[in-house]
Design a protein around this motif. Sequence first.
Motif, PDB file in Angstrom:
ATOM      1  N   THR A  18      -2.596  -5.512  -0.770  1.00 49.62           N
ATOM      2  CA  THR A  18      -1.542  -5.215  -0.369  1.00 49.62           C
ATOM      3  C   THR A  18      -1.195  -5.406   1.037  1.00 49.62           C
ATOM      4  O   THR A  18      -0.062  -5.941   1.609  1.00 49.62           O
ATOM      5  N   ASN A  19      -2.382  -5.093   1.921  1.00 46.99           N
ATOM      6  CA  ASN A  19      -2.167  -5.421   3.333  1.00 46.99           C
ATOM      7  C   ASN A  19      -1.790  -6.882   3.532  1.00 46.99           C
ATOM      8  O   ASN A  19      -1.090  -7.225   4.691  1.00 46.99           O
ATOM      9  N   ALA A  20      -2.553  -7.719   2.745  1.00 44.38           N
ATOM     10  CA  ALA A  20      -2.337  -9.302   2.851  1.00 44.38           C
ATOM     11  C   ALA A  20      -1.026  -9.701   2.690  1.00 44.38           C
ATOM     12  O   ALA A  20      -0.116 -10.392   3.380  1.00 44.38           O
ATOM     13  N   CYS A  21      -0.076  -8.978   1.754  1.00 45.93           N
ATOM     14  CA  CYS A  21       1.168  -9.075   1.266  1.00 45.93           C
ATOM     15  C   CYS A  21       2.181  -8.429   2.482  1.00 45.93           C
ATOM     16  O   CYS A  21       2.981  -9.478   2.648  1.00 45.93           O
ATOM     17  N   LEU A  22       1.786  -7.301   2.769  1.00 39.80           N
ATOM     18  CA  LEU A  22       2.611  -6.632   4.139  1.00 39.80           C
ATOM     19  C   LEU A  22       2.592  -7.678   5.315  1.00 39.80           C
ATOM     20  O   LEU A  22       3.476  -7.553   6.005  1.00 39.80           O
ATOM     21  N   HIS A  23       1.436  -7.821   5.812  1.00 43.81           N
ATOM     22  CA  HIS A  23       1.267  -8.397   7.124  1.00 43.81           C
ATOM     23  C   HIS A  23       1.046  -9.754   7.389  1.00 43.81           C
ATOM     24  O   HIS A  23       0.835 -10.059   8.375  1.00 43.81           O
ATOM     25  N   PRO A  44      -7.203  -6.662  11.500  1.00 44.19           N
ATOM     26  CA  PRO A  44      -6.651  -5.318  10.680  1.00 44.19           C
ATOM     27  C   PRO A  44      -6.711  -4.355  11.831  1.00 44.19           C
ATOM     28  O   PRO A  44      -7.436  -4.007  12.562  1.00 44.19           O
ATOM     29  N   ARG A  45      -5.508  -3.665  11.916  1.00 41.15           N
ATOM     30  CA  ARG A  45      -5.261  -2.401  13.065  1.00 41.15           C
ATOM     31  C   ARG A  45      -4.958  -1.088  12.398  1.00 41.15           C
ATOM     32  O   ARG A  45      -4.126  -1.005  11.705  1.00 41.15           O
ATOM     33  N   PRO A  46      -5.714  -0.054  12.826  1.00 39.47           N
ATOM     34  CA  PRO A  46      -5.133   1.223  11.855  1.00 39.47           C
ATOM     35  C   PRO A  46      -4.191   1.782  12.599  1.00 39.47           C
ATOM     36  O   PRO A  46      -3.671   1.323  13.962  1.00 39.47           O
ATOM     37  N   HIS A  47      -3.186   2.335  12.008  1.00 46.50           N
ATOM     38  CA  HIS A  47      -1.869   3.044  12.617  1.00 46.50           C
ATOM     39  C   HIS A  47      -2.354   4.062  13.335  1.00 46.50           C
ATOM     40  O   HIS A  47      -3.390   4.758  13.149  1.00 46.50           O
ATOM     41  N   ALA A  48      -1.269   4.571  14.152  1.00 51.84           N
ATOM     42  CA  ALA A  48      -1.673   6.150  15.008  1.00 51.84           C
ATOM     43  C   ALA A  48      -1.947   6.995  13.761  1.00 51.84           C
ATOM     44  O   ALA A  48      -1.232   6.922  12.861  1.00 51.84           O
ATOM     45  N   PRO A  76       3.514   8.717   3.123  1.00 53.02           N
ATOM     46  CA  PRO A  76       3.004   7.634   2.359  1.00 53.02           C
ATOM     47  C   PRO A  76       2.856   6.498   3.456  1.00 53.02           C
ATOM     48  O   PRO A  76       3.475   6.480   4.616  1.00 53.02           O
ATOM     49  N   GLY A  77       1.995   5.452   3.142  1.00 53.38           N
ATOM     50  CA  GLY A  77       1.809   4.551   3.684  1.00 53.38           C
ATOM     51  C   GLY A  77       1.047   4.496   5.000  1.00 53.38           C
ATOM     52  O   GLY A  77       0.744   5.796   5.775  1.00 53.38           O
ATOM     53  N   GLY A  78       0.186   3.594   5.515  1.00 52.01           N
ATOM     54  CA  GLY A  78      -0.436   3.333   6.929  1.00 52.01           C
ATOM     55  C   GLY A  78      -1.654   4.204   6.656  1.00 52.01           C
ATOM     56  O   GLY A  78      -2.556   4.524   7.709  1.00 52.01           O
ATOM     57  N   HIS A  79      -2.358   4.342   5.330  1.00 58.22           N
ATOM     58  CA  HIS A  79      -3.592   4.883   5.362  1.00 58.22           C
ATOM     59  C   HIS A  79      -4.826   3.894   4.790  1.00 58.22           C
ATOM     60  O   HIS A  79      -5.722   4.503   4.578  1.00 58.22           O
TER      61      HIS A  79
END
Length: 132
Positions: free
Chosen positions: A49-54, A82-86, A93-96
């Motif tokens: 999913t991260n590859a799809c989103l970013h 890959p970078r973690p969100h704040a 939802p999202g960012g985990h």
Amino acid sequence: MVRGVRRVVSRCRDFTAEALADWGWIPAGSEAGEERVEDVLLLVSEVVTNACLHAGGPEEFVLRRGREGVRVEVADASSEPPRPHAPRSPALPGGHGLMVLDRLAGAWGYEVRGPGAAGKVVWLEVSLPSRP
């Protein structure tokens, strides 16, 4: 070779589930083994999913079986690591995704792809389920 984003997460999960079953990761009567398989499938969902989103989707999806466990590799065309969100509420939802990787994978990271291939490979390793 995996291209695009259409149904790619479910295709990678299905491929992984079949491989883990073939490799004997689902011992009869073992809840621990089934839980570990679910962990691997969740981790596959996260990195794909991260590859799809970013990064416009994964270019390659690789599973490697080792003596100690399994390694998942997802290659994409983005050179951004890959970078973690704040920090945010777990209820939102999202960012985990990277938090999930930290908690469930034995190890994970990324590598810049070799000569002639742009982008990176995000990898994770998961140990074998414990036997009763």
